[in-house]
Design an enzyme around this catalytic site. Structure first.
Site, PDB file in Angstrom:
ATOM      1  CG  ASP A   1       9.086   5.775  -3.658  1.00  0.00           C
ATOM      2  OD1 ASP A   1       8.089   5.406  -2.989  1.00  0.00           O
ATOM      3  OD2 ASP A   1       9.944   4.978  -4.087  1.00  0.00           O
TER       4      ASP A   1
ATOM      5  CB  SER B   1     -10.588   1.151   1.234  1.00  0.00           C
ATOM      6  OG  SER B   1     -11.419   0.410   0.367  1.00  0.00           O
TER       7      SER B   1
ATOM      8  CE1 TYR C   1      -6.177  -0.267  -1.859  1.00  0.00           C
ATOM      9  CE2 TYR C   1      -8.363  -1.075  -1.320  1.00  0.00           C
ATOM     10  CZ  TYR C   1      -7.527  -0.050  -1.708  1.00  0.00           C
ATOM     11  OH  TYR C   1      -8.044   1.206  -1.931  1.00  0.00           O
TER      12      TYR C   1
ATOM     13  CB  ALA D   1      -2.689  -2.036   3.351  1.00  0.00           C
ATOM     14  CE  LYS D   2      -6.493   2.048   0.911  1.00  0.00           C
ATOM     15  NZ  LYS D   2      -5.876   3.397   0.922  1.00  0.00           N
TER      16      LYS D   2
END
Length: 253
Positions: free
Chosen positions: A63, A142, A154, A157-158
């Site tokens: 994890d 991404s 997302y 974060a990317k």
């Protein structure tokens, strides 16, 4: 073949998709590869599949949001293989929603897996790499880093991973460690299939719409990303540091 002969790689989120494709490509090029994933069943299937091809791999359940598990995994890799040369921070999740519907948990889960996970893994790996005076850290960003409706978490974060990449490149370059990022566009994975389901259309319909916006006229495959990862992991990329390579079939997201 043999571009990674003698190298040892750790790939997170390697149970499927891009991580699995990268593990296969690296192992075919001669690397010993540690497949890590939170999904223990998935990692065992991946390990069995690649070993069935005669490739030198082993799996560990990790994890990436658990610092102790990450550090233990790096120690185990070094114990087994004697070194760690390549880290691919690929583990990721999506919790898509429009901002007004996004929960605290949706936000935090995505931040923890992508950013905290990359931080823990990179910090643990660089200790080994600094001693070796050699290393390759590759982060998976991404095209969503440039903005994408329904993905505030997302996308943030990317985009954060790109800043993280450039900063580590500055800090670690003097130790023979390069840090780069690959930013995929639309790649056929379980994650993009989940996105189609979220917006309520079939994956086939989703692909047909997406292809209209991609200059090369097709969607990407995990192997397309694996090829870019191989470049950054190779000796040929020793003077490439702090870069973000978009693998998206065109110049725009």
């Amino acid at each position: 073949m043999g571009r990674l002969k003698g190298r040892v790689a750790m790939i997170t989120g390697a149970g499927r998709g891009i991580g699995f494709a990268a593990a296969r490509r690296f192992a075919r090029e001669g690397a010993q590869v540690c497949l890590t994933d939170i999904d223990e069943e998935g990692i065992r299937r991946a390990e069995e599949s690649l070993r069935g091809e005669g490739l030198e791999v082993f799996g560990l359940r990790v994890d990436v949001t658990d610092r102790a598990q990450v550090e233990s995994a790096v120690e185990e890799i070094v114990r087994r293989c004697g070194r760690l040369d390549i880290l691919v921070n690929n583990a990721g999740v999506i919790r898509d929603n429009l901002l007004f519907k996004m929960t605290d948990e949706d936000w935090q889960t995505v931040m923890d897996v992508h950013l905290k996970g990359a931080f823990y893994c990179s910090r643990a790996a660089q200790k080994v790499m600094v001693e070796q005076k050699y290393g390759r850290i590759i982060n998976i960003s991404s095209t969503s880093a440039l903005g994408n409706r329904g993905q505030a978490n997302y996308s943030a974060a990317k985009a954060g991973l790109q800043g993280f990449t450039k900063t580590l490149a500055i800090e670690l370059g003097k130790f023979g460690i390069t840090v780069n990022a690959v930013a995929p566009g639309f790649i056929e994975t379980e994650m993009t299939r989940a996105t189609a389901e979220r917006i309520g259309i079939s994956f086939e319909q989703f692909v047909e719409e997406v292809k209209k916006q991609i200059p090369v006229g097709r969607i990407g495959q995990p192997e397309d990303v694996a090829a870019a990862l191989l470049f950054f992991a190779s000796e040929e990329a020793s003077y490439v540091n702090g870069q973000v390579l978009y693998v998206a079939g065109g110049p725009k997201a």
